[in-house]
Design an enzyme around this catalytic site. Sequence first.
Site, PDB file in Angstrom:
ATOM      1  N   GLU A 293      10.691   1.725   9.786  1.00  0.00           N
ATOM      2  CA  GLU A 293      11.742   2.680   9.410  1.00  0.00           C
ATOM      3  C   GLU A 293      11.096   4.051   9.498  1.00  0.00           C
ATOM      4  O   GLU A 293      10.212   4.376   8.705  1.00  0.00           O
ATOM      5  CB  GLU A 293      12.233   2.401   7.987  1.00  0.00           C
TER       6      GLU A 293
ATOM      7  N   CYS B 154      14.377  11.358   4.916  1.00  0.00           N
ATOM      8  CA  CYS B 154      14.453  10.947   6.326  1.00  0.00           C
ATOM      9  C   CYS B 154      15.883  10.956   6.837  1.00  0.00           C
ATOM     10  O   CYS B 154      16.130  11.212   8.001  1.00  0.00           O
ATOM     11  CB  CYS B 154      13.840   9.560   6.482  1.00  0.00           C
TER      12      CYS B 154
ATOM     13  N   LYS C 284       0.854  -1.199   0.000  1.00  0.00           N
ATOM     14  CA  LYS C 284       0.000   0.000   0.000  1.00  0.00           C
ATOM     15  C   LYS C 284       0.886   1.245   0.000  1.00  0.00           C
ATOM     16  O   LYS C 284       1.466   1.610   1.017  1.00  0.00           O
ATOM     17  CB  LYS C 284      -0.917   0.060   1.228  1.00  0.00           C
TER      18      LYS C 284
ATOM     19  N   GLU D 220      11.284  16.363  13.886  1.00  0.00           N
ATOM     20  CA  GLU D 220      11.498  16.266  12.438  1.00  0.00           C
ATOM     21  C   GLU D 220      10.560  17.244  11.711  1.00  0.00           C
ATOM     22  O   GLU D 220       9.358  17.269  11.964  1.00  0.00           O
ATOM     23  CB  GLU D 220      11.210  14.837  11.971  1.00  0.00           C
TER      24      GLU D 220
HETATM   25  P1  NAD Z   1       2.871   8.524   7.474  1.00  0.00           P
HETATM   26  O1  NAD Z   1       3.261   7.764   8.681  1.00  0.00           O
HETATM   27  O2  NAD Z   1       1.856   9.586   7.598  1.00  0.00           O
HETATM   28  O3  NAD Z   1       2.317   7.527   6.345  1.00  0.00           O
HETATM   29  C1  NAD Z   1       3.074   6.444   5.876  1.00  0.00           C
HETATM   30  C2  NAD Z   1       2.146   5.389   5.325  1.00  0.00           C
HETATM   31  O4  NAD Z   1       1.350   4.872   6.387  1.00  0.00           O
HETATM   32  C3  NAD Z   1       1.166   5.879   4.259  1.00  0.00           C
HETATM   33  O5  NAD Z   1       1.038   4.899   3.261  1.00  0.00           O
HETATM   34  C4  NAD Z   1      -0.138   6.000   5.037  1.00  0.00           C
HETATM   35  O6  NAD Z   1      -1.286   5.865   4.229  1.00  0.00           O
HETATM   36  C5  NAD Z   1      -0.019   4.837   5.988  1.00  0.00           C
HETATM   37  N1  NAD Z   1      -0.835   4.933   7.206  1.00  0.00           N
HETATM   38  C6  NAD Z   1      -1.229   6.059   7.861  1.00  0.00           C
HETATM   39  N2  NAD Z   1      -1.982   5.718   8.934  1.00  0.00           N
HETATM   40  C7  NAD Z   1      -2.052   4.361   8.960  1.00  0.00           C
HETATM   41  C8  NAD Z   1      -2.648   3.421   9.844  1.00  0.00           C
HETATM   42  N3  NAD Z   1      -3.352   3.803  10.923  1.00  0.00           N
HETATM   43  N4  NAD Z   1      -2.502   2.095   9.587  1.00  0.00           N
HETATM   44  C9  NAD Z   1      -1.786   1.690   8.511  1.00  0.00           C
HETATM   45  N5  NAD Z   1      -1.203   2.544   7.638  1.00  0.00           N
HETATM   46  C10 NAD Z   1      -1.329   3.866   7.867  1.00  0.00           C
HETATM   47  O7  NAD Z   1       4.226   9.086   6.865  1.00  0.00           O
HETATM   48  P2  NAD Z   1       4.408  10.035   5.596  1.00  0.00           P
HETATM   49  O8  NAD Z   1       3.992  11.417   5.975  1.00  0.00           O
HETATM   50  O9  NAD Z   1       3.802   9.386   4.403  1.00  0.00           O
HETATM   51  O10 NAD Z   1       5.996   9.974   5.392  1.00  0.00           O
HETATM   52  C11 NAD Z   1       6.895  10.810   6.028  1.00  0.00           C
HETATM   53  C12 NAD Z   1       7.582  10.111   7.183  1.00  0.00           C
HETATM   54  O11 NAD Z   1       8.232   8.926   6.712  1.00  0.00           O
HETATM   55  C13 NAD Z   1       8.668  10.958   7.788  1.00  0.00           C
HETATM   56  O12 NAD Z   1       8.623  10.834   9.196  1.00  0.00           O
HETATM   57  C14 NAD Z   1       9.943  10.347   7.243  1.00  0.00           C
HETATM   58  O13 NAD Z   1      11.101  10.573   8.003  1.00  0.00           O
HETATM   59  C15 NAD Z   1       9.568   8.912   7.223  1.00  0.00           C
HETATM   60  N6  NAD Z   1      10.462   8.156   6.330  1.00  0.00           N
HETATM   61  C16 NAD Z   1      11.344   7.277   6.888  1.00  0.00           C
HETATM   62  C17 NAD Z   1      12.230   6.567   6.080  1.00  0.00           C
HETATM   63  C18 NAD Z   1      13.211   5.582   6.652  1.00  0.00           C
HETATM   64  O14 NAD Z   1      13.756   4.796   5.892  1.00  0.00           O
HETATM   65  N7  NAD Z   1      13.449   5.583   7.942  1.00  0.00           N
HETATM   66  C19 NAD Z   1      12.197   6.761   4.697  1.00  0.00           C
HETATM   67  C20 NAD Z   1      11.296   7.679   4.171  1.00  0.00           C
HETATM   68  C21 NAD Z   1      10.417   8.365   5.000  1.00  0.00           C
END
Ligand code: NAD
Length: 489
Positions: free
Chosen positions: A259, A292, A184, A389
């Site tokens: 992650e 990130c 997803k 962040e």
């Molecule tokens: P997010 O947590 O809002 O969403 C990530 C994913 O989770 C999306 O697909 C979203 O639809 C899904 N999601 C949201 N609520 C959910 C739930 N209750 N149950 C299941 N899935 C759910 O994050 P974002 O805003 O899309 O991405 C940014 C974040 O990702 C930043 O904190 C960034 O640092 C982090 N990130 C980390 C890495 C890494 O490798 N550590 C890499 C890229 C991004």
Amino acid sequence: MAKQGNRVNVEGVSVSTDHYIGGERVSSPRTFEDRSPLDWDWKLADIARGDADTANAAVTAAAEIFPAWATLSALERAAYLERLARLIEERVDDLATVECSDMAMLEESLRLRVIARGARNFRAYGELAADYEERVWESNNTRNRVMRMPAGPAVIITPWNAPFMLSTWKCAPALAAGNTVILKPAEWSPLSCALLADLVDEAGFPPGVFNIVQGCGEELGAALVSDPRVRRISFTGSPETARHIGRSAAENIVPFTAELGGKGPLMVFEDADLDAAAKKAAAQFDDSGQVCLAGTRLLVQDSVSDAFLEKFHADTDEHVLGDSRDPTTTISPVIHPEHLAHIGGFVDRARAAGDEIVRGGKVWKEGGLWYEPTLIRPQSNRSEVVQKEIFGPVLTYQTFGTEEEGVVLANSTDYGLSGIIYTQSAERADRVGRAVRAGTVWVNCFLVRDLTAPFGGFGISGMGREGGDYALDFHSELKTLQILEDSTR
Ligand code: NAD
């Protein structure tokens, strides 16, 4: 080839707006709008908005085919992954066009590097899984064999930044290990994974092995991770979402890797190559800071602060904000108006709290989604902009006296994803490299990655490790088979 279903044309590339479940295009009664950060008036697509029924259908498809996929040898599975890798290589331009329109990452960087990494992910994991040899040893008059067994359907949930690279990085080990997959992608950048579904179909994966579903986190994502038939959850995103997913994983006792976000230090010591350090510091604004791993806290030794800042400003002045399709652009718009407001909110609160906005600090062009590269000198290490962040083009600037003081600052947030150190001393590189609490620490470089190295975060930056054998172990049940010596013929 699955029937075509609902499709849109994005800059000449035909992209499905449906889910891909059990080898079929499946629509949903509801849709969500997908717009381009390059021009928010540009509506790209209405995408199928998956719900609990979609989740059920995808997990059912993945669970039904699992025994057959798990029974294939790793070498047989690697052949599918290799076919997919080749198809990605053939479609680099289309994938780059679509992802650039959808999330505004620089098109040239997508074309030259990022999309190709997706192909490498599938190829490398296929080969790595096929190379695995059981660990065998003798003790207590028995022969011990440790083997990897496929675990079951795996749910992979990815964020909106670098959607293609991250999704392929996470799906490849699951498939190679013999798990079936439900991916997803994030609702703010769904299109490159929609195009990936075409390539999965063309590669001839058995229907149900690799499913791609679209929708919002709280609806579709939450339904997927709470299904007890799912045996692995691999998530990349924010710590807040990880806490929700972790609760579902705990309920079903399902291994879960996370992650998460970062707040990496970029440390510059007085013995550093200041030109290189300043250049790399200014490069933390690339991709509008939506990375990130970025070193967003500049920590510079007092004695070289003035010289460093002068070079850093000169390098930052070289940045060009503009359309991500233009090869001269270095800073793209951010993903979404909500995200622009989120970034601006941090800077406005910092300003109001008395932190010094050294440069930038505002939206670049009214009506657009660019935020100026911003440097903030915080009043205190407890300032919100230091501790949380931001995920935008905003860096903080702090100085330190001794190496020990620098390390204390570097380790003073709850995060621990990455660190960057600039020094020309081998002893210091080793000392500080060990002392910085982060999953990946780079010395005199940044973003250089070997796919076989472990990847993950300390603290609230994550749980578990992916990369190489670590990811294959995560996606497997490790089994010990112990046979009494001389008891079998
Ligand atoms: P997010 O947590 O809002 O969403 C990530 C994913 O989770 C999306 O697909 C979203 O639809 C899904 N999601 C949201 N609520 C959910 C739930 N209750 N149950 C299941 N899935 C759910 O994050 P974002 O805003 O899309 O991405 C940014 C974040 O990702 C930043 O904190 C960034 O640092 C982090 N990130 C980390 C890495 C890494 O490798 N550590 C890499 C890229 C991004």
